[in-house]
Design a protein around this motif. Structure first.
Motif, short mmCIF file in Angstrom:
data_model
loop_
_atom_site.label_atom_id
_atom_site.label_comp_id
_atom_site.label_asym_id
_atom_site.label_seq_id
_atom_site.Cartn_x
_atom_site.Cartn_y
_atom_site.Cartn_z
N ASP A 59 0.81 -1.22 0.00
CA ASP A 59 0.00 0.00 0.00
C ASP A 59 0.84 1.27 0.00
N VAL A 108 2.39 2.53 -5.85
CA VAL A 108 1.53 2.33 -7.00
C VAL A 108 2.45 1.81 -8.09
N ALA A 112 -1.46 -4.85 -5.12
CA ALA A 112 -1.35 -3.41 -4.88
C ALA A 112 -2.16 -2.68 -5.94
N ASP A 113 -2.15 -1.36 -5.87
CA ASP A 113 -2.72 -0.56 -6.96
C ASP A 113 -1.78 -0.71 -8.15
N VAL A 114 -2.31 -1.22 -9.25
CA VAL A 114 -1.48 -1.46 -10.42
C VAL A 114 -2.17 -0.88 -11.65
N LEU A 115 -1.39 -0.14 -12.44
CA LEU A 115 -1.92 0.40 -13.70
C LEU A 115 -1.14 -0.24 -14.85
N PHE A 131 2.17 7.72 -17.78
CA PHE A 131 1.04 7.56 -16.85
C PHE A 131 1.53 7.74 -15.42
N PHE A 182 3.83 9.57 -14.32
CA PHE A 182 3.99 11.00 -14.03
C PHE A 182 2.72 11.56 -13.41
N GLY A 183 1.59 11.26 -14.05
CA GLY A 183 0.31 11.76 -13.54
C GLY A 183 -0.02 11.19 -12.18
N ILE A 184 0.31 9.90 -11.98
CA ILE A 184 0.02 9.26 -10.70
C ILE A 184 0.86 9.90 -9.60
N MET A 223 2.14 12.90 -9.50
CA MET A 223 1.69 14.25 -9.21
C MET A 223 0.40 14.24 -8.40
N GLY A 224 -0.40 13.20 -8.59
CA GLY A 224 -1.65 13.12 -7.84
C GLY A 224 -1.48 12.50 -6.46
N LEU A 225 -0.48 11.64 -6.31
CA LEU A 225 -0.22 10.98 -5.02
C LEU A 225 1.27 11.12 -4.70
N LYS A 266 3.12 8.65 -2.33
CA LYS A 266 3.26 7.24 -2.62
C LYS A 266 4.52 7.00 -3.42
N VAL A 317 7.65 21.42 -8.02
CA VAL A 317 6.24 21.77 -8.27
C VAL A 317 5.63 22.36 -6.99
#
Lengths: 384, 286
Positions: free
Chosen positions: B46, B49, B67-70, B80, B82-84, B86-88, B91, B266
């Protein structure tokens, strides 16, 4: 924070800037894009305003990574958007299909420009209308809105985010260089008057093994990352739990049908049109910037006593076939007006031709908005 | 009842009963090295990602890791990710994918994010071939090799130093090992996870079924013996001439340095935009 999400007021504002203001009002937190005329003003404005409300705009290395980053950010729970023009959409199509396949809310603004290829960056052609629906491979549904003014750039960006969150899907805002670059009055209301929607997520603490995060025609709660849901997101054919299945054709059938039905089932709520054809024998069907010419021609025709009406499509996809049929049953002639060689026209004709005569009037020069006088001539021609 | 359970069983998704790796695939070793590193740091699934692209190595986190997997489109996991991130930002984001995915179709995303030095771990399983699609030439396939798309032998110069590319792009941690160095690999992965910057690890990994067959290098064991023989540590390699290094695999940690990291930058930018110190982080770099 010294920035406000809702900049209430009455402005003389460029369409692109109004779009960015709409994104702020809708709750956008993450934006990524690549410079491209005629969309760049949206990126510039987001780059300035988003950090003031805790968000950020990222200029990525290309449009492919832009949409990828947007999807990644959306999976962390952020409302995310990208802005581009036709060439950028072409690059993004694979990942747009990805977003559809794994049910990711996001907003994609296409400020259309002269096409095909590099075309003419500062001229607005409505050239990418069908691309929004059929551009990525496979059968899928998409939601696409067509604003016709800076005011609508603001309003429809908010609606686009709301649809994205409600239906867990990419939503296109199909503007063009004319609407994006024109300046007009834009009224931004009080925050309380702007409805925003947030995606549903599963209850925290739900057993990951019991989580059905995908393929629900009534929209599964989105098991976003970072909450302990142990979500497996794959755009390979998968089941409701996100588990990949590359063997069973029944799984593929479910994958294809449920994703499409998720949108089609809710078509009525998604469809937005503007009807003004009561008693009309001739109806002009249009969308976006061209609808302004249609409105002008209609006004002149009515002054002359010709019973003309208009049907303006705001939702272009999912295709509002029922609205077209409803209108065509009540009239004799349908004239479709688009600033292209006829992109949405065949779909309109397929529905309307059962009930009325259907014709298409492009502008004299593709790339111009039709001259209301030319539209009037066409109206007079069919009304004989 | 006494049940023998593998110590890393806890990290495996319960619905996964088996991996889809070929017998002898190096990806199994890489998978376990990653889990050993995570466990060794006292971290859990946890905290992460995972993101992967298309190819055999991408099937390490997807679906094995609980786990969280994309699992993304081909070549794009880093974009992708990169976006994850920046959002978390809190993690750990780890990309696990192959050489074709990360360096060929995805090359530019690798270069740009190494340049940005955005905090993430990227593990590149380099097996010198496109294995999943049946053994086509990759940018990492040596010259003259007959593959399904190069029936007369490959005619291109090949990528001899992916790690060198990533160092030049600006990553703050770059290492290379082979699947014959699982302990060193695990140690480097631990460092990479803790690194405040872009941490890249290239793992030369055996694909006996596709690459091994085409090259005639034999089975997995023979390929691993070959890696051991050809590997040479960085400091030893420095003593050799370029000619002497031909065909050798230089292994070790190439760079481990401190530089501006993007998530911090950032945060600082947002602080500036908000018109004050706000949430800006003092990195001590002035």
């Amino acid at each position: 924070m010294n920035g406000k999400r809702v900049n209430t007021g009455r402005y003389f504002m460029m369409g692109n800037v109004a779009c960015a203001e709409g994104a702020l009002a809708a709750g956008c937190e993450f934006a990524a894009g690549y410079p491209i005329t005629p969309a760049t003003e949206i990126a510039n404005h987001l780059a300035e305003k988003l950090p003031q409300v805790g968000g950020a705009f990222f200029q990525m290395e290309d449009e492919i990574s832009s949409i990828a980053a947007v999807i990644g950010a959306s999976w962390t729970g952020k409302k995310a958007m990208t802005v581009t023009s036709g060439p950028g959409i072409s690059l993004m199509l694979e990942n747009i299909g990805f977003a559809v396949g794994v049910e990711t809310p996001c907003v994609i603004v296409n400020v259309q420009r002269g096409a095909p290829a590099t075309g003419m960056p500062t001229i607005g052609i409505q050239g990418d209308m069908v691309q929004a629906k059929y551009g990525s491979h496979g059968d899928y549904e998409i939601i696409a809105l067509a604003p016709s003014s800076p005011q609508e750039m603001f309003e429809q960006t908010v609606i686009a985010f709301n649809y994205a969150e409600t239906y867990r899907t990419p939503v296109f805002l199909l503007s063009d260089a004319f609407v994006g670059h024109m300046r007009e009055e834009v009224v931004i209301p009080e925050p309380g008057q702007i409805k925003t929607v947030d995606r549903k997520i599963p209850e925290l603490g739900t057993d990951p093994l019991k989580l059905k995060g995908f393929l629900d025609e009534d929209v599964a709660p989105m098991p976003i990352f970072g909450k302990g849901f142990k979500t497996h997101v794959t755009s390979s054919c998968h089941d409701e739990y996100g588990k990949r299945n590359l063997i069973d054709i029944s799984a593929l059938d479910k994958f294809v049908r449920r994703l499409s039905n998720k949108i089609l089932k809710h078509k009525e709520e998604i469809t937005l049109v503007e009807r003004d054809y009561e008693g009309a024998e001739i109806v002009l069907v249009s969308y976006g910037g061209v609808s302004r010419a249609a409105a002008a021609a209609t006004a002149r025709a009515r002054e002359k006593g010709i019973p003309v009406g208009t049907l303006r499509l705001i939702t272009v996809w999912p295709f509002p076939g029922e609205e077209i049929e409803k209108m065509a049953r009540k009239t004799k002639h349908v004239i479709v007006l688009e600033n292209n060689l006829g992109q949405v026209y065949p779909y309109i004709k397929a529905e309307a031709a059962h009930f009325a005569e259907v014709s298409f009037l492009p502008p004299r020069l593709v790339g111009e908005i039709q001259d209301p006088e030319d539209i009037l001539k066409k109206i007079e021609e069919v009304s004989k | 009842m006494n049940e023998l359970v593998h110590p890393y069983h806890q990290f495996i998704r319960p619905t996964v009963t088996h991996s889809s790796f070929c017998p002898g695939c190096g990806d199994g070793t890489i998978a376990q090295s990653i889990l050993r590193a995570i466990d060794g740091l006292g971290m859990g699934m946890d905290d992460f990602v995972f993101v992967s692209g298309i190819g055999c190595a991408a099937w390490i986190p997807s679906p094995l890791f609980n786990a969280d997997v994309l699992h993304t489109t081909h070549g794009r996991p880093i974009a992708f990710a990169f976006g994850i991130k920046m959002g978390l930002p809190d993690k750990k984001v780890m990309v696990v994918s192959g050489d074709g995915d990360l360096v060929a179709i995805g090359g530019n995303h690798l270069i740009q994010n190494a340049r940005r030095n955005i905090e993430m771990v990227v593990i590149c399983s380099n097996n010198g071939i496109y294995g999943m699609t049946g053994g086509q030439a990759a940018p990492t396939t040596p010259m003259g090799v007959k593959t399904t798309t190069t029936p007369y032998g490959t005619f291109e110069n090949f990528f001899e130093d992916i790690s060198g590319l990533v160092v030049a792009a600006g990553a703050s941690f770059v290492a290379r090992w082979t699947t014959a160095h699982p302990r060193q690999l695990t140690a480097s992965i631990k460092k990479a996870i803790q690194k405040k910057g872009f941490a890249f690890i290239e793992v030369v990994s055996q694909c006996p079924v596709q690459f091994g067959r085409k090259m005639g290098t034999g089975n997995a064991v023979q390929m691993l013996e070959d890696y051991k023989k050809r590997s040479i540590l960085i400091k030893e390699a420095k003593k050799l001439s370029p000619e002497e290094l031909k065909g050798r695999i230089v292994v070790g940690e190439f760079v481990d340095l401190d530089k501006h990291e993007m998530v911090e930058e950032v945060t600082r930018m947002k602080g500036k935009a908000s018109g004050g110190v706000g949430e800006a982080v003092d990195t001590g770099r002035g």
